[in-house]
Design an enzyme around this catalytic site. Sequence first.
Site, short mmCIF file in Angstrom:
data_model
loop_
_atom_site.label_atom_id
_atom_site.label_comp_id
_atom_site.label_asym_id
_atom_site.label_seq_id
_atom_site.Cartn_x
_atom_site.Cartn_y
_atom_site.Cartn_z
N ARG A 172 1.21 0.20 -102.48
CA ARG A 172 1.24 0.10 -103.93
C ARG A 172 0.41 1.21 -104.57
O ARG A 172 0.63 1.59 -105.71
CB ARG A 172 0.66 -1.25 -104.39
N ARG A 176 -2.65 11.22 -103.91
CA ARG A 176 -2.26 12.39 -104.70
C ARG A 176 -3.18 13.57 -104.45
O ARG A 176 -4.39 13.39 -104.39
CB ARG A 176 -2.42 12.03 -106.17
N ARG A 249 -3.12 -16.77 -102.33
CA ARG A 249 -4.52 -16.48 -102.59
C ARG A 249 -4.78 -16.86 -104.04
O ARG A 249 -3.97 -16.55 -104.93
CB ARG A 249 -4.78 -14.98 -102.37
N ARG A 280 -13.49 -7.31 -108.88
CA ARG A 280 -13.52 -6.37 -110.01
C ARG A 280 -14.12 -7.00 -111.25
O ARG A 280 -14.18 -8.22 -111.37
CB ARG A 280 -12.13 -5.81 -110.30
N GLU A 300 -13.82 -11.17 -111.45
CA GLU A 300 -12.68 -11.79 -110.76
C GLU A 300 -13.06 -12.08 -109.31
O GLU A 300 -13.35 -11.16 -108.55
CB GLU A 300 -11.50 -10.81 -110.84
N TYR A 348 5.30 -10.60 -104.29
CA TYR A 348 4.20 -9.95 -105.01
C TYR A 348 4.83 -9.04 -106.07
O TYR A 348 4.96 -7.85 -105.88
CB TYR A 348 3.38 -9.15 -103.99
N ASP A 350 5.35 -7.24 -109.81
CA ASP A 350 4.71 -6.77 -111.04
C ASP A 350 5.58 -7.22 -112.23
O ASP A 350 6.74 -7.60 -112.04
CB ASP A 350 4.61 -5.25 -111.04
N1 UDP Z 1 -6.96 -2.03 -102.78
C1 UDP Z 1 -8.07 -1.55 -102.12
N2 UDP Z 1 -9.12 -1.05 -102.85
C2 UDP Z 1 -9.09 -1.01 -104.21
C3 UDP Z 1 -7.96 -1.49 -104.88
C4 UDP Z 1 -6.91 -2.02 -104.14
O1 UDP Z 1 -8.13 -1.58 -100.91
O2 UDP Z 1 -10.08 -0.55 -104.82
C5 UDP Z 1 -5.86 -2.60 -101.98
C6 UDP Z 1 -6.03 -4.11 -101.78
O3 UDP Z 1 -5.53 -4.45 -100.51
C7 UDP Z 1 -5.12 -4.66 -102.87
C8 UDP Z 1 -3.98 -3.66 -102.85
O4 UDP Z 1 -4.62 -2.41 -102.62
O5 UDP Z 1 -4.69 -5.97 -102.57
C9 UDP Z 1 -3.17 -3.61 -104.12
O6 UDP Z 1 -4.00 -3.32 -105.20
P1 UDP Z 1 -3.55 -3.51 -106.73
O7 UDP Z 1 -4.55 -2.86 -107.58
O8 UDP Z 1 -2.14 -3.08 -106.86
O9 UDP Z 1 -3.66 -5.10 -106.86
P2 UDP Z 1 -3.53 -6.12 -108.08
O10 UDP Z 1 -3.99 -5.44 -109.34
O11 UDP Z 1 -2.09 -6.56 -108.09
O12 UDP Z 1 -4.47 -7.21 -107.65
#
Ligand code: UDP
Length: 371
Positions: A172, A176, A249, A280, A300, A348, A350
Site C-alpha cells: 500500500r 519513491r 483487528r 499514531r 490510536e 481491507y 479504502d
Molecule cells: N506501515 C508501517 N509503518 C508506517 C506506516 C504503515 O510499517 O509508518 C505498514 C503497516 O503494516 C500498515 C501498512 O503499512 O498496516 C499500511 O499502512 P496504511 O497507512 O495504509 O494503513 P491505514 O491508514 O489503513 O491504517
Amino acid sequence: MKTYDYLIVGAGLFGCVFAHELKKVGKSSLIIDKRSHLGGNVYCEDVRSINVHKYGPHIFHTNDKAIWDYVNQFATFNNYINSPVSMSKGKLYNLPFNMNTFYQLWGVKTPKEAKAIIEEQAQKYGVKNPKNLEEQALSLIGKDVYDTLIKEYTEKQWGTKATELPAFIIKRLPVRYTFDNNYFNDKYQGIPEGGYNAIIDGLIKDIDTKTNVDYFENKAELDALADKVVFTGKIDEFFNYEFGNLEYRSLKFESEILEEENHQGSAIVNYNDSTVPYTRIIEHKHFEFGKQNHTVITREYPQKWTRGMEAYYPINNEKNQAVYKKYKDKASTLPNIIFGGRLAEYRYYDMHQIIGSSLSKVKKEIESFNS
Ligand code: UDP
C-alpha cells in the site's frame, strides 16, 4: 406490497451509495444502523468547530476520475495532501519511503546513492517470491527501512509477527526516488470541506434512515419491511458464525482538546517503537488547515478484537481467507441478499474502493430489473 424495496443494513459508504443509486431509478430504501449516527467509519464529530475523524483518519484518494467526480457532487474537496512523518527511536522521518527518508537515514543525496544501498540490502535480505509482509518489505526496501519504520509499527498494528502477515499490506505504501512526501500515488486527493458528513448527507437526501437499530435483534420484523436486503455488516455474524470466527483487528481512540494552536505540525505522526502503545497521533484540524486557537488530538491504540468490539481491519491471512470463502459461497446462494463493504466482503478497502464496489454492485442490481 412491502413498505420498501430495499432494507440497507449499515449506513456506511457502501450502503449510502447503494441507496442513492437505487433512489435515482425510483426504488425506495430504508437504511438502518446500530450506531447513533449515520456515515459508518467516515463519520466526523464536531468538537469545538474541528471535524474529528471519530473512527481514524480518512483521506480521500483515487485514480479513478469517475469516482472523484462522484464524490465531488456532494462536497467541495480541499487540496490536502497526506504527508505524515514517523517517529522512530526519537527521530522523525518522512513517509512514504522517499528521497527525504533516505537522506534522513543515510545522508544520501542522490537517487543513485539511495538505490545502491537499497538494492544491496534487498539482495542480501530479500527473497525472489515474498510470501509474507517481512519478506516483501525486505525485498522491496531493504533492512534499514524495515527495522526503522516498518517492523515494530506493523507488529504493533496487527498484533502479529510480520512473517505471519500477507505481503500485500506493505505494498500500500509507495517507494519513491524523488523528494516527494505525498503518501499516495493517486491523481486525486483531498478532504471534503465540512467533513465527510456532507457527503453522507448528500447521498441519503430524501431516503428514510433509522439509527440505534440492531438488525440481528429485530431481524424478522426488519426483513419483513422490504423485498431485498443489502447487508454491510460482518458476514460471519450474519451466518451466526457457523463456519467459525473471522479475525479482525480493533482500535481504541483517546482524544484530547489542547489549548494550543498547533500541537504537532502534521495531521498524522506515526510512532514506530514497540515501547509506545499507540501507532499514531492524529491532529484533526490540519486536514482542513484549521486556524482555531485550540486543537484536538487523538491517540490510536491497536486492540485485540473479540466479539462485540468494533471490527476495523480484516486480518486477511490464509486461514481467514479460507473461512471467508465458505461464507461467501453460502452468501451467493441467497438471491435476495446483497453483501457488500469492508466487513461483508472481508477486505481491507479504502473509501474509493468501497464506492467503486457499491456502484458496480448496484449497477448489476439495476440491470437485473430488466432481465
Ligand atoms: N506501515 C508501517 N509503518 C508506517 C506506516 C504503515 O510499517 O509508518 C505498514 C503497516 O503494516 C500498515 C501498512 O503499512 O498496516 C499500511 O499502512 P496504511 O497507512 O495504509 O494503513 P491505514 O491508514 O489503513 O491504517
